[in-house]
Design a protein around this motif. Structure first.
Motif, short mmCIF file in Angstrom:
data_model
loop_
_atom_site.label_atom_id
_atom_site.label_comp_id
_atom_site.label_asym_id
_atom_site.label_seq_id
_atom_site.Cartn_x
_atom_site.Cartn_y
_atom_site.Cartn_z
N ILE A 8 -15.21 24.88 -43.05
CA ILE A 8 -16.43 25.06 -42.25
C ILE A 8 -16.91 26.47 -42.53
CG2 ILE A 8 -17.40 25.23 -39.95
CD1 ILE A 8 -15.36 23.23 -39.01
N GLN A 9 -18.14 26.59 -42.94
CA GLN A 9 -18.72 27.89 -43.25
C GLN A 9 -19.74 28.21 -42.16
OE1 GLN A 9 -20.85 27.89 -46.92
NE2 GLN A 9 -20.89 30.10 -47.05
N ILE A 10 -19.54 29.32 -41.45
CA ILE A 10 -20.40 29.72 -40.35
C ILE A 10 -21.19 30.95 -40.80
CG2 ILE A 10 -20.48 30.51 -37.97
CD1 ILE A 10 -17.82 28.98 -37.59
N LEU A 11 -22.50 30.81 -40.84
CA LEU A 11 -23.37 31.88 -41.30
C LEU A 11 -24.17 32.43 -40.13
CD1 LEU A 11 -24.76 29.88 -44.30
CD2 LEU A 11 -23.28 31.85 -44.51
N ILE B 197 -13.78 28.89 -42.50
CA ILE B 197 -12.59 28.38 -41.83
C ILE B 197 -12.05 27.24 -42.67
CG2 ILE B 197 -11.72 27.27 -39.75
CD1 ILE B 197 -14.04 28.69 -38.27
N GLU B 198 -10.86 27.42 -43.19
CA GLU B 198 -10.20 26.38 -43.98
C GLU B 198 -9.62 25.35 -43.02
OE1 GLU B 198 -10.10 26.20 -47.32
OE2 GLU B 198 -11.12 28.11 -47.59
N LEU B 199 -9.93 24.07 -43.24
CA LEU B 199 -9.47 23.03 -42.31
C LEU B 199 -8.02 22.63 -42.52
CD1 LEU B 199 -12.63 20.78 -42.19
CD2 LEU B 199 -11.86 22.46 -40.55
N GLU C 268 -5.45 24.68 -43.00
CA GLU C 268 -4.48 25.69 -42.57
C GLU C 268 -3.83 25.30 -41.25
OE1 GLU C 268 -6.09 29.59 -42.46
OE2 GLU C 268 -6.79 29.50 -44.52
N GLU C 269 -2.57 25.71 -41.09
CA GLU C 269 -1.87 25.42 -39.85
C GLU C 269 -2.34 26.36 -38.75
OE1 GLU C 269 2.28 25.00 -39.88
OE2 GLU C 269 2.34 24.05 -41.85
N GLY C 270 -2.31 25.85 -37.54
CA GLY C 270 -2.71 26.66 -36.38
C GLY C 270 -4.18 26.56 -36.06
N GLN C 271 -4.95 25.92 -36.91
CA GLN C 271 -6.37 25.78 -36.65
C GLN C 271 -6.68 24.33 -36.32
OE1 GLN C 271 -8.68 27.26 -39.88
NE2 GLN C 271 -8.17 29.37 -39.46
N SER C 272 -7.48 24.15 -35.30
CA SER C 272 -7.89 22.81 -34.95
C SER C 272 -9.39 22.78 -34.72
CB SER C 272 -7.15 22.32 -33.70
OG SER C 272 -7.54 23.07 -32.58
N VAL C 273 -9.99 21.67 -35.05
CA VAL C 273 -11.42 21.46 -34.90
C VAL C 273 -11.60 20.17 -34.11
CG1 VAL C 273 -13.59 21.07 -36.11
CG2 VAL C 273 -11.90 22.61 -37.08
N LYS C 274 -12.41 20.25 -33.06
CA LYS C 274 -12.70 19.04 -32.30
C LYS C 274 -14.15 19.07 -31.84
CE LYS C 274 -10.77 21.00 -28.12
NZ LYS C 274 -9.79 20.90 -27.08
N VAL C 275 -14.68 17.88 -31.60
CA VAL C 275 -16.06 17.72 -31.16
C VAL C 275 -16.04 17.08 -29.79
CG1 VAL C 275 -18.27 16.67 -31.68
CG2 VAL C 275 -16.85 17.48 -33.54
N ASP D 79 -17.42 11.85 -37.27
CA ASP D 79 -17.07 10.78 -38.21
C ASP D 79 -16.23 11.30 -39.36
OD1 ASP D 79 -18.46 9.01 -36.63
OD2 ASP D 79 -20.28 9.02 -37.88
N GLU D 80 -16.58 12.44 -39.90
CA GLU D 80 -15.81 13.03 -41.01
C GLU D 80 -14.41 13.43 -40.57
OE1 GLU D 80 -16.47 13.20 -44.22
OE2 GLU D 80 -18.32 12.10 -43.83
N LEU D 81 -14.30 13.98 -39.37
CA LEU D 81 -12.97 14.36 -38.87
C LEU D 81 -12.11 13.12 -38.64
CD1 LEU D 81 -13.84 17.22 -36.36
CD2 LEU D 81 -12.70 17.43 -38.57
N ASN D 82 -12.71 12.03 -38.18
CA ASN D 82 -11.96 10.79 -38.00
C ASN D 82 -11.53 10.18 -39.32
OD1 ASN D 82 -12.07 10.92 -35.22
ND2 ASN D 82 -13.93 9.71 -35.08
N GLU D 83 -12.35 10.33 -40.36
CA GLU D 83 -11.99 9.83 -41.68
C GLU D 83 -10.81 10.59 -42.26
OE1 GLU D 83 -15.18 9.79 -44.46
OE2 GLU D 83 -16.41 8.42 -43.24
N GLN D 84 -10.75 11.89 -41.99
CA GLN D 84 -9.67 12.71 -42.55
C GLN D 84 -8.33 12.39 -41.91
OE1 GLN D 84 -10.68 16.82 -42.19
NE2 GLN D 84 -12.33 16.70 -43.69
N GLN D 85 -8.32 11.92 -40.69
CA GLN D 85 -7.05 11.68 -40.00
C GLN D 85 -6.50 10.32 -40.28
OE1 GLN D 85 -7.86 12.43 -35.89
NE2 GLN D 85 -8.02 14.61 -36.22
#
Length: 130
Positions: free
Chosen positions: A71-74, A84-86, A88-95, A124-130
């Motif tokens: 995720i690139q935040i500008l 933010i590399e998805l 990496e350990e210790g990082q979580s992303v949720k909607v 949808d993309e996060l659900n596809e990755q899991q």
């Protein structure tokens, strides 16, 4: 998969307060034109254009690019870019609803308010990755 690009706003109380203050300044324009001077003049036009440009600037200067790997935040106002590399350990992303919550490795949570369409695509993309 294509990259998901969206504009974001911080989901903090201060961001909401700043938008409310901007709306109050914008509401002064029609009051000024109709009640105070009963006419539209150059000073009113300059004020209105300035306030509208400030709103466009505030909205358009924050972009988020979501890819499967990062995720690139500008933040163009201060020329900041955070990646933010998805994986990496210790990082979580949720909607949650219209809010994207990112928890980094230090345990700090950052919340970003997005459009419904962008949140749905990211979810949808996060659900596809899991």
């Amino acid at each position: 998969m294509t990259k998901i690009k969206a504009y974001y706003q911080p989901a903090s109380d201060w961001a909401a307060i700043c938008w409310l203050i901007w709306g109050c300044f914008l509401a002064v324009s029609p009051i000024w034109a109709s009640e105070l001077f009963y006419k539209v003049n150059g000073l009113w036009l300059a004020y209105t254009v300035f306030i509208v440009l400030v709103g466009i600037y505030r909205f358009g200067m924050r972009r988020l690019v979501f890819d499967k790997k990062y995720i690139q935040i500008l933040q163009l106002r201060f020329w900041k870019m955070k990646i933010i590399e998805l994986g990496e350990e210790g990082q979580s992303v949720k909607v949650d609803g219209r809010t994207l919550t990112i928890q980094d490795e230090d345990g700090k949570e950052k919340r970003y308010r997005l459009t419904r369409r962008a949140c749905r695509k990211i979810k949808d993309e996060l659900n596809e990755q899991q």
